[in-house]
Design a protein around this motif. Sequence first.
Motif, PDB file in Angstrom:
ATOM      1  N   ALA A 223       0.851  -1.188   0.000  1.00  0.00           N
ATOM      2  CA  ALA A 223       0.000   0.000   0.000  1.00  0.00           C
ATOM      3  C   ALA A 223       0.889   1.242   0.000  1.00  0.00           C
ATOM      4  N   ILE A 224       0.720   2.085  -1.012  1.00  0.00           N
ATOM      5  CA  ILE A 224       1.490   3.332  -1.068  1.00  0.00           C
ATOM      6  C   ILE A 224       0.541   4.519  -0.975  1.00  0.00           C
ATOM      7  N   SER A 225       1.035   5.615  -0.461  1.00  0.00           N
ATOM      8  CA  SER A 225       0.225   6.816  -0.299  1.00  0.00           C
ATOM      9  C   SER A 225       0.460   7.770  -1.471  1.00  0.00           C
ATOM     10  N   LYS A 226      -0.629   8.420  -1.913  1.00  0.00           N
ATOM     11  CA  LYS A 226      -0.524   9.423  -2.970  1.00  0.00           C
ATOM     12  C   LYS A 226      -0.872  10.818  -2.438  1.00  0.00           C
ATOM     13  N   GLU A 227      -0.775  11.002  -1.109  1.00  0.00           N
ATOM     14  CA  GLU A 227      -1.187  12.256  -0.488  1.00  0.00           C
ATOM     15  C   GLU A 227      -0.382  13.460  -0.979  1.00  0.00           C
ATOM     16  N   GLN A 228       0.881  13.252  -1.315  1.00  0.00           N
ATOM     17  CA  GLN A 228       1.737  14.372  -1.707  1.00  0.00           C
ATOM     18  C   GLN A 228       1.694  14.669  -3.211  1.00  0.00           C
ATOM     19  N   GLN A 229       0.855  13.950  -3.937  1.00  0.00           N
ATOM     20  CA  GLN A 229       0.858  14.065  -5.400  1.00  0.00           C
ATOM     21  C   GLN A 229       0.618  15.501  -5.875  1.00  0.00           C
ATOM     22  N   GLN A 230      -0.289  16.212  -5.224  1.00  0.00           N
ATOM     23  CA  GLN A 230      -0.644  17.563  -5.654  1.00  0.00           C
ATOM     24  C   GLN A 230       0.080  18.643  -4.860  1.00  0.00           C
ATOM     25  N   SER A 231       1.136  18.294  -4.157  1.00  0.00           N
ATOM     26  CA  SER A 231       1.849  19.296  -3.361  1.00  0.00           C
ATOM     27  C   SER A 231       2.677  20.225  -4.259  1.00  0.00           C
ATOM     28  N   ASP A 232       3.264  21.251  -3.684  1.00  0.00           N
ATOM     29  CA  ASP A 232       4.028  22.243  -4.449  1.00  0.00           C
ATOM     30  C   ASP A 232       5.432  21.730  -4.727  1.00  0.00           C
ATOM     31  N   TRP A 233       5.615  21.156  -5.904  1.00  0.00           N
ATOM     32  CA  TRP A 233       6.912  20.586  -6.257  1.00  0.00           C
ATOM     33  C   TRP A 233       7.912  21.658  -6.677  1.00  0.00           C
ATOM     34  N   GLY A 234       7.449  22.880  -6.856  1.00  0.00           N
ATOM     35  CA  GLY A 234       8.350  23.956  -7.245  1.00  0.00           C
ATOM     36  C   GLY A 234       8.955  24.701  -6.076  1.00  0.00           C
ATOM     37  N   ALA A 235       8.636  24.289  -4.863  1.00  0.00           N
ATOM     38  CA  ALA A 235       9.177  24.954  -3.678  1.00  0.00           C
ATOM     39  C   ALA A 235      10.697  24.829  -3.638  1.00  0.00           C
ATOM     40  N   ASN A 236      11.366  25.861  -3.131  1.00  0.00           N
ATOM     41  CA  ASN A 236      12.829  25.822  -3.052  1.00  0.00           C
ATOM     42  C   ASN A 236      13.313  24.727  -2.111  1.00  0.00           C
ATOM     43  N   LYS A 237      12.590  24.534  -1.019  1.00  0.00           N
ATOM     44  CA  LYS A 237      12.943  23.488  -0.054  1.00  0.00           C
ATOM     45  C   LYS A 237      11.781  22.506   0.044  1.00  0.00           C
ATOM     46  N   LEU A 238      12.031  21.264  -0.305  1.00  0.00           N
ATOM     47  CA  LEU A 238      11.004  20.234  -0.273  1.00  0.00           C
ATOM     48  C   LEU A 238      11.011  19.525   1.078  1.00  0.00           C
ATOM     49  N   SER A 239       9.839  19.118   1.521  1.00  0.00           N
ATOM     50  CA  SER A 239       9.724  18.421   2.803  1.00  0.00           C
ATOM     51  C   SER A 239      10.186  16.977   2.660  1.00  0.00           C
ATOM     52  N   ASP A 240      10.481  16.355   3.783  1.00  0.00           N
ATOM     53  CA  ASP A 240      10.845  14.935   3.777  1.00  0.00           C
ATOM     54  C   ASP A 240       9.710  14.097   3.219  1.00  0.00           C
ATOM     55  N   GLU A 241       8.467  14.497   3.512  1.00  0.00           N
ATOM     56  CA  GLU A 241       7.307  13.759   3.005  1.00  0.00           C
ATOM     57  C   GLU A 241       7.249  13.820   1.485  1.00  0.00           C
ATOM     58  N   GLN A 242       7.552  14.982   0.915  1.00  0.00           N
ATOM     59  CA  GLN A 242       7.568  15.106  -0.544  1.00  0.00           C
ATOM     60  C   GLN A 242       8.656  14.230  -1.164  1.00  0.00           C
ATOM     61  N   LEU A 243       9.839  14.268  -0.577  1.00  0.00           N
ATOM     62  CA  LEU A 243      10.957  13.498  -1.126  1.00  0.00           C
ATOM     63  C   LEU A 243      10.714  11.996  -0.999  1.00  0.00           C
ATOM     64  N   LYS A 244      10.119  11.581   0.105  1.00  0.00           N
ATOM     65  CA  LYS A 244       9.790  10.167   0.274  1.00  0.00           C
ATOM     66  C   LYS A 244       8.735   9.736  -0.738  1.00  0.00           C
ATOM     67  N   TYR A 245       7.768  10.612  -0.983  1.00  0.00           N
ATOM     68  CA  TYR A 245       6.753  10.324  -1.991  1.00  0.00           C
ATOM     69  C   TYR A 245       7.401  10.170  -3.369  1.00  0.00           C
ATOM     70  N   ALA A 246       8.278  11.100  -3.718  1.00  0.00           N
ATOM     71  CA  ALA A 246       8.955  11.055  -5.011  1.00  0.00           C
ATOM     72  C   ALA A 246       9.759   9.771  -5.154  1.00  0.00           C
ATOM     73  N   ALA A 247      10.421   9.367  -4.079  1.00  0.00           N
ATOM     74  CA  ALA A 247      11.211   8.130  -4.113  1.00  0.00           C
ATOM     75  C   ALA A 247      10.319   6.906  -4.266  1.00  0.00           C
ATOM     76  N   THR A 248       9.157   6.937  -3.628  1.00  0.00           N
ATOM     77  CA  THR A 248       8.222   5.813  -3.719  1.00  0.00           C
ATOM     78  C   THR A 248       7.747   5.592  -5.150  1.00  0.00           C
ATOM     79  N   ASP A 249       7.708   6.652  -5.946  1.00  0.00           N
ATOM     80  CA  ASP A 249       7.234   6.541  -7.330  1.00  0.00           C
ATOM     81  C   ASP A 249       8.142   5.688  -8.206  1.00  0.00           C
TER      82      ASP A 249
END
Length: 208
Positions: free
Chosen positions: A132-158
């Motif tokens: 089971a993988i989460s898609k919660e971060q899919q619509q987050s702001d990927w253009g931010a200068n500093k990405l959160s750990d949750e965003q990076l983990k989501y990107a890695a999960t892809d």
Amino acid sequence: MNIKFRLHLNDLDNQTSSKLMKSTSIAVDSETMGLKVKTDRLCLAQMCMEKDEVHIIQFNKKFNAPNFVSILENSKILKIGQFLRFDLAVFKHYLNASTKNIYDCKIASKICRTSTSNHGLKDLCKDLLGVAISKEQQQSDWGANKLSDEQLKYAATDVIYLHELKTKLDEILKRENKLELAQNCFNFLESRVNLDLAGIDFDIFAHS
């Protein structure tokens, strides 16, 4: 799964690039500001070898990534992805990369798993891997200068499960004698991307 990832700015460093160039297959994906290739800019590119750490490139509005492009264009390295029609168009528009030797898990699933209409990454991981993988971060702001750990983990999960999915899908494709059909579709993707970028994004094979 404890996913290890490493963040790079604008391109891979030479050492990482050399390591990845020795691989026979690499999982790839991208994150953008939206779904319009020419206006929603490329923000991230993710890639990993099988069962290895994920390398994430963050593009700071600079799209000169020769090390990453050399991997995409290396015909000896299989690039595994999910709905690569979009990612390849993004890589070509922003990086001028013509990605070679590809395997699209979504296309493979649509060809061999016709009993379902669910072919997204979340569905494939659940159905084929029991993950089971989460898609919660899919619509987050990927253009931010500093990405959160949750965003990076989501990107890695892809990308981290794509090699395993390919193995499972290949088993079904071979069993149902559809492997060659799938490969022919993968081979056409570069032309489909070129059509999209030329503004011909409709079904050219339709009657009307």
